[in-house]
Design a protein around this motif. Structure first.
Motif, mmCIF file in Angstrom:
data_model
loop_
_atom_site.group_PDB
_atom_site.id
_atom_site.type_symbol
_atom_site.label_atom_id
_atom_site.label_comp_id
_atom_site.label_asym_id
_atom_site.label_seq_id
_atom_site.Cartn_x
_atom_site.Cartn_y
_atom_site.Cartn_z
ATOM 1 N N VAL A 47 0.976 -1.208 0.036
ATOM 2 C CA VAL A 47 0.105 0.055 -0.072
ATOM 3 C C VAL A 47 0.962 1.372 0.177
ATOM 4 O O VAL A 47 1.736 1.547 0.687
ATOM 5 N N ALA A 48 0.716 2.191 -1.036
ATOM 6 C CA ALA A 48 1.382 3.600 -1.005
ATOM 7 C C ALA A 48 1.257 4.215 0.266
ATOM 8 O O ALA A 48 0.117 4.399 0.792
ATOM 9 N N ASP A 49 2.341 4.804 0.780
ATOM 10 C CA ASP A 49 2.440 5.619 1.863
ATOM 11 C C ASP A 49 1.896 7.124 1.268
ATOM 12 O O ASP A 49 2.921 7.892 1.144
ATOM 13 N N ASN A 50 0.816 7.236 1.100
ATOM 14 C CA ASN A 50 0.329 8.690 0.608
ATOM 15 C C ASN A 50 -1.337 8.750 1.005
ATOM 16 O O ASN A 50 -1.634 7.715 1.553
ATOM 17 N N SER A 51 -1.748 9.967 0.768
ATOM 18 C CA SER A 51 -3.222 9.977 1.285
ATOM 19 C C SER A 51 -4.132 9.143 0.499
ATOM 20 O O SER A 51 -5.095 8.506 1.064
ATOM 21 N N GLU A 52 -4.041 8.830 -0.777
ATOM 22 C CA GLU A 52 -4.723 7.802 -1.144
ATOM 23 C C GLU A 52 -4.909 6.252 -0.705
ATOM 24 O O GLU A 52 -5.802 5.372 -0.805
ATOM 25 N N ARG A 53 -3.611 5.866 -0.418
ATOM 26 C CA ARG A 53 -3.280 4.534 0.136
ATOM 27 C C ARG A 53 -3.851 3.387 -0.731
ATOM 28 O O ARG A 53 -4.306 2.428 -0.388
ATOM 29 N N MET A 54 -3.423 3.395 -1.814
ATOM 30 C CA MET A 54 -3.752 2.612 -2.701
ATOM 31 C C MET A 54 -2.812 1.390 -3.046
ATOM 32 O O MET A 54 -1.613 1.613 -2.936
ATOM 33 N N PRO A 55 -3.667 0.193 -2.777
ATOM 34 C CA PRO A 55 -2.626 -0.976 -3.279
ATOM 35 C C PRO A 55 -1.948 -0.925 -4.715
ATOM 36 O O PRO A 55 -2.448 -0.364 -5.470
ATOM 37 N N CYS A 56 -0.615 -1.476 -4.587
ATOM 38 C CA CYS A 56 0.028 -1.277 -5.729
ATOM 39 C C CYS A 56 1.037 -2.746 -5.811
ATOM 40 O O CYS A 56 1.110 -3.178 -4.795
ATOM 41 N N CYS A 57 1.462 -2.826 -6.908
ATOM 42 C CA CYS A 57 2.392 -4.011 -7.336
ATOM 43 C C CYS A 57 3.606 -3.635 -8.290
ATOM 44 O O CYS A 57 3.089 -3.108 -9.307
ATOM 45 N N VAL A 58 4.700 -3.841 -8.024
ATOM 46 C CA VAL A 58 5.682 -3.551 -9.172
ATOM 47 C C VAL A 58 6.702 -4.497 -9.236
ATOM 48 O O VAL A 58 6.741 -5.533 -8.326
ATOM 49 N N ARG A 59 7.386 -4.605 -10.499
ATOM 50 C CA ARG A 59 8.413 -5.677 -10.594
ATOM 51 C C ARG A 59 9.621 -5.245 -10.008
ATOM 52 O O ARG A 59 9.998 -4.107 -9.861
ATOM 53 N N VAL A 60 10.484 -6.054 -9.355
ATOM 54 C CA VAL A 60 11.588 -5.631 -8.685
ATOM 55 C C VAL A 60 12.930 -6.580 -8.980
ATOM 56 O O VAL A 60 12.682 -7.875 -9.374
ATOM 57 N N VAL A 61 14.055 -6.110 -8.848
ATOM 58 C CA VAL A 61 15.367 -7.290 -9.315
ATOM 59 C C VAL A 61 16.106 -6.674 -8.039
ATOM 60 O O VAL A 61 16.614 -5.381 -7.885
ATOM 61 N N TYR A 62 16.859 -7.627 -7.294
ATOM 62 C CA TYR A 62 17.815 -7.274 -6.471
ATOM 63 C C TYR A 62 19.023 -8.228 -7.102
ATOM 64 O O TYR A 62 19.135 -9.336 -7.653
#
Length: 111
Positions: A47-62
Motif C-alpha cells: 500500500v502506497a504511503d500517501n493519502s490515497e493508500r492505494m494497493p500497488c504492485c511493481v516488478r523488482v530485481v535485487y
C-alpha cells in the motif's frame, strides 16, 4: 522492520515503514536458476504511503553486489535511475518494466 523467510527456492520479505507507519509491503523473489545467481527477480506488493493508500504492485530485481564494494559506496548508488542510463542492460530493463506484454494474462514477475 521486517521478516525474511526462505521457502523452497523463493525468498519472502515482509516489511513495514516505521517512520510514518502507513506502509506494509511483501516482496517475493526467485533466482534465475543459473549456476551462479547474481540477480533475484520478483514482485513487490503493498500500500502506497500517501493519502490515497492505494494497493500497488511493481516488478523488482535485487542484484548481488560486487564483494569489493563498501557499504557506503553501495548506499551512495541508491535512488531512481533513468531508463536510458547506460549502466542498465536490456535484460534488467525488461525484468522491471511494469507492463503486461502480449501473451501475459496477469501481472507476473519476469526473468
Amino acid at each position: 522492520m521486517g521478516t525474511a523467510v526462505k521457502l523452497a527456492d523463493r525468498l519472502f520479505l515482509v516489511d513495514h515503514e516505521t517512520l510514518n507507519g502507513h506502509e506494509i509491503t511483501q516482496t517475493i523473489l526467485f533466482p534465475s536458476f543459473q549456476s551462479q545467481v547474481t540477480r533475484l527477480t520478483g514482485l513487490k506488493m503493498g500500500v502506497a504511503d500517501n493519502s490515497e493508500r492505494m494497493p500497488c504492485c511493481v516488478r523488482v530485481v535485487y542484484q548481488r553486489l560486487d564483494e569489493q564494494i563498501s557499504l557506503r559506496e553501495a548506499l551512495a548508488q541508491c535512488g531512481l535511475i533513468a531508463l536510458d542510463d547506460p549502466s542498465l542492460d536490456e535484460t534488467l530493463i525488461a525484468a522491471t518494466r511494469n507492463d503486461v506484454a502480449d501473451g501475459e494474462h496477469h501481472f507476473r514477475a519476469r526473468h
